[in-house]
Structures are given as C-alpha cells and as structure tokens.
Design a protein around this motif. Structure first.
Motif, PDB file in Angstrom:
ATOM      1  N   VAL A  20      36.626  41.355   5.546  1.00 55.97           N
ATOM      2  CA  VAL A  20      35.982  41.555   6.849  1.00 55.97           C
ATOM      3  C   VAL A  20      34.767  40.647   7.001  1.00 55.97           C
ATOM      4  O   VAL A  20      34.557  40.048   8.065  1.00 55.97           O
ATOM      5  N   MET A  21      33.973  40.502   5.960  1.00 54.89           N
ATOM      6  CA  MET A  21      32.806  39.628   6.051  1.00 54.89           C
ATOM      7  C   MET A  21      33.220  38.184   6.330  1.00 54.89           C
ATOM      8  O   MET A  21      32.596  37.488   7.125  1.00 54.89           O
ATOM      9  N   GLU A  22      34.291  37.753   5.687  1.00 58.04           N
ATOM     10  CA  GLU A  22      34.759  36.382   5.900  1.00 58.04           C
ATOM     11  C   GLU A  22      35.289  36.190   7.320  1.00 58.04           C
ATOM     12  O   GLU A  22      34.950  35.224   8.004  1.00 58.04           O
ATOM     13  N   GLN A  23      36.117  37.126   7.777  1.00 59.83           N
ATOM     14  CA  GLN A  23      36.762  36.964   9.079  1.00 59.83           C
ATOM     15  C   GLN A  23      35.812  37.218  10.249  1.00 59.83           C
ATOM     16  O   GLN A  23      36.029  36.715  11.348  1.00 59.83           O
ATOM     17  N   SER A  24      34.761  37.992  10.026  1.00 61.67           N
ATOM     18  CA  SER A  24      33.860  38.333  11.122  1.00 61.67           C
ATOM     19  C   SER A  24      32.842  37.248  11.427  1.00 61.67           C
ATOM     20  O   SER A  24      32.137  37.319  12.437  1.00 61.67           O
ATOM     21  N   GLU A  25      32.763  36.244  10.565  1.00 63.14           N
ATOM     22  CA  GLU A  25      31.767  35.190  10.759  1.00 63.14           C
ATOM     23  C   GLU A  25      31.864  34.563  12.148  1.00 63.14           C
ATOM     24  O   GLU A  25      30.862  34.347  12.814  1.00 63.14           O
ATOM     25  N   ASN A  26      33.074  34.249  12.585  1.00 66.05           N
ATOM     26  CA  ASN A  26      33.252  33.600  13.894  1.00 66.05           C
ATOM     27  C   ASN A  26      33.988  34.502  14.884  1.00 66.05           C
ATOM     28  O   ASN A  26      34.612  34.036  15.823  1.00 66.05           O
ATOM     29  N   ALA A  27      33.903  35.819  14.672  1.00 60.03           N
ATOM     30  CA  ALA A  27      34.588  36.763  15.567  1.00 60.03           C
ATOM     31  C   ALA A  27      33.712  37.091  16.767  1.00 60.03           C
ATOM     32  O   ALA A  27      32.483  37.053  16.704  1.00 60.03           O
ATOM     33  N   ASP A  28      34.368  37.419  17.872  1.00 59.44           N
ATOM     34  CA  ASP A  28      33.666  37.896  19.063  1.00 59.44           C
ATOM     35  C   ASP A  28      33.585  39.416  19.078  1.00 59.44           C
ATOM     36  O   ASP A  28      32.639  39.986  19.622  1.00 59.44           O
ATOM     37  N   VAL A  29      34.598  40.054  18.479  1.00 55.97           N
ATOM     38  CA  VAL A  29      34.676  41.515  18.463  1.00 55.97           C
ATOM     39  C   VAL A  29      35.168  41.954  17.086  1.00 55.97           C
ATOM     40  O   VAL A  29      36.106  41.361  16.548  1.00 55.97           O
ATOM     41  N   VAL A  30      34.525  42.969  16.520  1.00 55.53           N
ATOM     42  CA  VAL A  30      35.015  43.581  15.280  1.00 55.53           C
ATOM     43  C   VAL A  30      35.211  45.067  15.551  1.00 55.53           C
ATOM     44  O   VAL A  30      34.276  45.760  15.988  1.00 55.53           O
ATOM     45  N   ILE A  31      36.425  45.548  15.311  1.00 52.02           N
ATOM     46  CA  ILE A  31      36.752  46.958  15.526  1.00 52.02           C
ATOM     47  C   ILE A  31      37.109  47.560  14.173  1.00 52.02           C
ATOM     48  O   ILE A  31      38.147  47.244  13.599  1.00 52.02           O
ATOM     49  N   LYS A  32      36.236  48.421  13.663  1.00 48.51           N
ATOM     50  CA  LYS A  32      36.404  48.937  12.312  1.00 48.51           C
ATOM     51  C   LYS A  32      37.056  50.315  12.350  1.00 48.51           C
ATOM     52  O   LYS A  32      36.401  51.345  12.366  1.00 48.51           O
ATOM     53  N   THR A  33      38.378  50.292  12.414  1.00 52.00           N
ATOM     54  CA  THR A  33      39.155  51.518  12.495  1.00 52.00           C
ATOM     55  C   THR A  33      39.462  52.107  11.121  1.00 52.00           C
ATOM     56  O   THR A  33      39.730  53.301  11.003  1.00 52.00           O
ATOM     57  N   ALA A  34      39.440  51.278  10.090  1.00 50.64           N
ATOM     58  CA  ALA A  34      39.868  51.707   8.756  1.00 50.64           C
ATOM     59  C   ALA A  34      39.031  52.869   8.232  1.00 50.64           C
ATOM     60  O   ALA A  34      37.828  52.954   8.474  1.00 50.64           O
ATOM     61  N   ALA A  35      39.699  53.755   7.507  1.00 51.33           N
ATOM     62  CA  ALA A  35      39.016  54.865   6.821  1.00 51.33           C
ATOM     63  C   ALA A  35      38.717  54.404   5.396  1.00 51.33           C
ATOM     64  O   ALA A  35      39.517  54.596   4.475  1.00 51.33           O
ATOM     65  N   VAL A  36      37.572  53.770   5.238  1.00 51.26           N
ATOM     66  CA  VAL A  36      37.201  53.188   3.947  1.00 51.26           C
ATOM     67  C   VAL A  36      36.613  54.270   3.044  1.00 51.26           C
ATOM     68  O   VAL A  36      35.799  55.082   3.484  1.00 51.26           O
ATOM     69  N   SER A  37      37.039  54.273   1.803  1.00 55.83           N
ATOM     70  CA  SER A  37      36.501  55.253   0.845  1.00 55.83           C
ATOM     71  C   SER A  37      34.991  55.080   0.704  1.00 55.83           C
ATOM     72  O   SER A  37      34.503  53.969   0.494  1.00 55.83           O
ATOM     73  N   ASP A  38      34.256  56.189   0.822  1.00 58.17           N
ATOM     74  CA  ASP A  38      32.801  56.139   0.667  1.00 58.17           C
ATOM     75  C   ASP A  38      32.391  56.058  -0.794  1.00 58.17           C
ATOM     76  O   ASP A  38      31.291  55.589  -1.108  1.00 58.17           O
ATOM     77  N   TYR A  39      33.271  56.520  -1.680  1.00 61.67           N
ATOM     78  CA  TYR A  39      32.950  56.545  -3.109  1.00 61.67           C
ATOM     79  C   TYR A  39      34.121  55.980  -3.922  1.00 61.67           C
ATOM     80  O   TYR A  39      35.271  55.989  -3.476  1.00 61.67           O
TER      81      TYR A  39
END
Length: 402
Positions: free
Chosen positions: A262-281
């Motif tokens: 996400v960090m790599e792809q968001s560099e030149n993005a206009d919109v980032v939609i973070k739908t993923a349920a990422v593990s907090d731990y």
C-alpha cells in the motif's frame, strides 16, 4: 456512438483472424473508420486485400513500407486512433509489448500510442493459463491496457476451454458502451488503490491469526472504480474470489506485506480506499516448527502491527483517504474518533453483528462519516450498490478539490 470513431485494429497471427475480418465489417457498418495493421503471421491466414475491401482503407504490414512519404506510418497511425484494438491478441504480441520489444509494424505502433489500447486474446487454453502469459497480461494492465476476456468452448486445436476470441458482436457492443460512457467516467485519469480481505499473521507453519473478512466489499469497490474510469490497483489479502480480469491485483498475506504494498502504490494515487480487515496484532515470536499439543495452557504473546490507515493519513497530501470501521458497539463514536485520529476524509462504518451487514454477506448496511457533512446512512443494499454510493462521495470530494 461508433460513427466517425477512429479504430486501429491490430491483427496478429492465429486461426481467429477470420473473426477479425468479420469485426472489421461490423465496425465499418456501424460508421467507424477502421484502419488495419497485420502481423507477418496473420498474413498466413488472411490476405491484406480482405481487410482492405472490408475497411475501405489501406492495410499496413511492414514498418518500412511508407505509403505516404510525408508521414512516418507507425507514428501517424498511433496518433490517428481514438482507440487501438488488438484482435486476435496472441501470446507473442502480449509478451512483446509487455517487455517493450518493437520489431514489427504492430509492436512499434503500440509503443508509440497514447490512445487507449484493448487486447482480445485468442490462444490455446494451456497457453492462456501459462504463468508467463498471465504475468505479461498483468504488466499490460498496469500500463492501462484493457482486456476483452476470451470465451470458453471448442478450440481449433481440439481442446475445450478458455481461449476463443470473443465474438465480433460482443466486441462491437463493448466499444459502443465505451464511447457511450466516456462522458460518464468521472474517475478517468485518477489512480485508485483499494485494499481488500483479511491478513494472516503466522503462529507456526500451520496456524495463523486472521479474521472473517471475505474481501467482497473491497472487490466490489475496485470493480466499480474501474467502471467509473479509474486506474485501479487492488491489494488483496487471502480470499476465495477470482481476481478481476481488468484490474491489477497485488496478492499479500500479512499486515506487513499489505503495509509495504500500500505504501508503494499510494505514492502516486489520487484515492486510497482501505477496505481490508488488517490484523491489529501478530505473534511476537514465530515458531518455525509446529507447536505440539502439551498438557496445560499455551500463551502466545502478541505485538501491534503497523497502523496502515494512520500512516496513510500522516502523509496524505492531496489524496482522498477512505477508511472502514467494522464495529460491534458504539459505532458512531468509534467511527468519528477514527476519522479524526487517522486524518481520513471518509470513514465507512457498519455494525457487523446486524444481519445483512457482517463479514461474508453479499449485502451491507453502512453509514458514511465525513468531517464536513452529516452522516450518510445507507440501508441494506448489495455491496456493489454500496460501492457506488461510497464512490459518489469520493467523486464529490475530488470535485471540491478541483
């Protein structure tokens, strides 16, 4: 909608060339101006005279055969086209363009083109499924190429499977819809990054920590954003969904994998939609061998994973940032808190304990929170329909920025 549209048809060598002739005829009948380039291999199946008669234009076969000395043909054709269609698209041409090879009239023209390029593959089912071909297709998708998926059925080689060139009538209809929808593609020229699905944090080689996310909401958003004209990159955790055919999909497993992608792809993005349920731990210590069952209790020490949404918010710049909040209580309080802490533009919140709104369903019930507007409550709808509502809010924000 095809009247006076300039369509450059690139015909490469396969038995499906006969369908390209029918396609030329149908496009011309619809009022399109069609010019044809044929590869050397395509000439083995059909003569240039066939396409010349059907298109009523010269047919190009040789990079060095300049029909007009005042123009360089492959540059002039690339500049002339409103859209370029490769049909049939063989594994050979797909591989050449994906790797920047320009050794004939078609490949040199494609590398010089700035018009949209569509490719309609046609080949043996095993060739189509080969990892090299799929990799090359994904590379072309990352360049902005569109693919018209081949059909399934009896192939000329005798196999039955996926590999038949899509029918000319269907291709014409897709072109009609494309030109008809040009004025209705508000995300054209925008890059949208969507995350979807769960992550897995390994305990040992056979066990992991995860959650019940299926990725359906994220995949629906990615598809709808593509329909609205965006260049879409889908960063997906492990799900049981087929990757969308015309969207670049980056598979990841852990929260750290997702963070890096996400960090790599968001560099030149206009919109980032973070739908993923990422593990907090995640487990603090990974066991390289399977933990064997022993008498008594087993304690697994956990540590925090990186907060991807927080990191995106800290470096947001002019991007539109959309987060999701899957809650079981105090939904509005948690959503508004997340909106402020994470510096998001929108938070899409739902109560996953409500029937029709939890993980794994085809429907959802959400409320969209923003910093400026009143909360927008969306009653139960399909996730595809809710994706439209969310993206409408995104488009509103983009229009305000413009």
């Amino acid at each position: 909608m095809l009247t006076n549209k300039k369509i450059l048809l690139c015909v490469t060598g396969g038995i499906a060339v006969y369908k390209a002739a029918a396609l030329t005829s149908k496009l011309t009948q619809k009022g399109a101006s069609v010019k044809v380039i044929m590869s050397e291999s395509a000439l083995k199946f059909v003569t240039p005279l066939t396409f010349q008669a059907l298109s009523r234009n010269d047919v190009f076969t040789d990079t060095f055969d300049e029909k007009n000395s005042e123009k360089i043909a492959h540059i002039d054709l690339a500049d002339w086209a409103d859209i370029i269609l490769i049909a049939p698209a063989t594994a050979n041409i797909i591989g050449k363009i994906a790797n920047g090879i320009a050794d004939d009239m078609i490949s040199t023209t494609l590398l010089a083109a700035e018009a949209p390029v569509w490719a309609a593959p046609a080949m043996n089912v095993h060739m189509y499924a080969h990892p090299a071909v799929q990799k090359n297709m994904n590379t072309l998708r990352s360049f902005g190429y569109e693919f018209i998926e081949p059909g399934e059925g009896y192939l000329a080689c005798g196999y039955v499977g996926k590999g038949r060139l899509e029918e000319p009538e269907t291709i014409v209809q897709k072109l009609h819809e494309y030109f008809d929808g040009q004025k209705q593609r508000p995300l054209k020229g925008k890059k949208v990054v969507v995350t979807a699905g769960p992550t897995r944090e390994k305990i040992d080689p056979v066990r992991f920590i995860s959650n019940l996310s299926t990725g359906k909401m994220g995949y629906a958003l990615a598809k709808e954003a593509r329909e609205l004209g965006a260049e879409v990159v889908l960063v997906s955790g492990p799900v049981h969904l087929d990757p969308p055919a015309d969207i670049r999909t980056i598979p990841v497993e852990s929260a750290e994998d997702m963070y890096q992608a996400v960090m790599e792809q968001s560099e030149n993005a206009d919109v980032v939609i973070k739908t993923a349920a990422v593990s907090d731990y995640r487990p603090k210590n990974y066991h390289p061998q399977k933990i064997k069952k022993m008498p008594g209790s087993e304690v697994i020490e956990l540590e925090r994973t990186k907060d991807i949404l927080m990191e995106l918010g800290s470096r947001k710049g002019s991007k539109i940032l959309v987060g999701f909040a899957a809650e079981t209580e105090h939904v509005e309080e948690h959503a508004r808190g997340k909106l402020e802490r994470k510096n998001a533009d929108l938070i899409v919140a739902n109560n996953v304990t409500i029937e029709g709104a939890g993980f794994g369903t085809d429907t959802n019930i959400v409320t969209i929170y923003s910093k400026e507007d009143e909360p927008l409550y969306i009653p139960q709808k399909t996730k595809g329909q809710i994706a439209k509502d969310i993206l409408n809010k995104v488009i509103e924000l983009l229009n305000k920025k413009d």
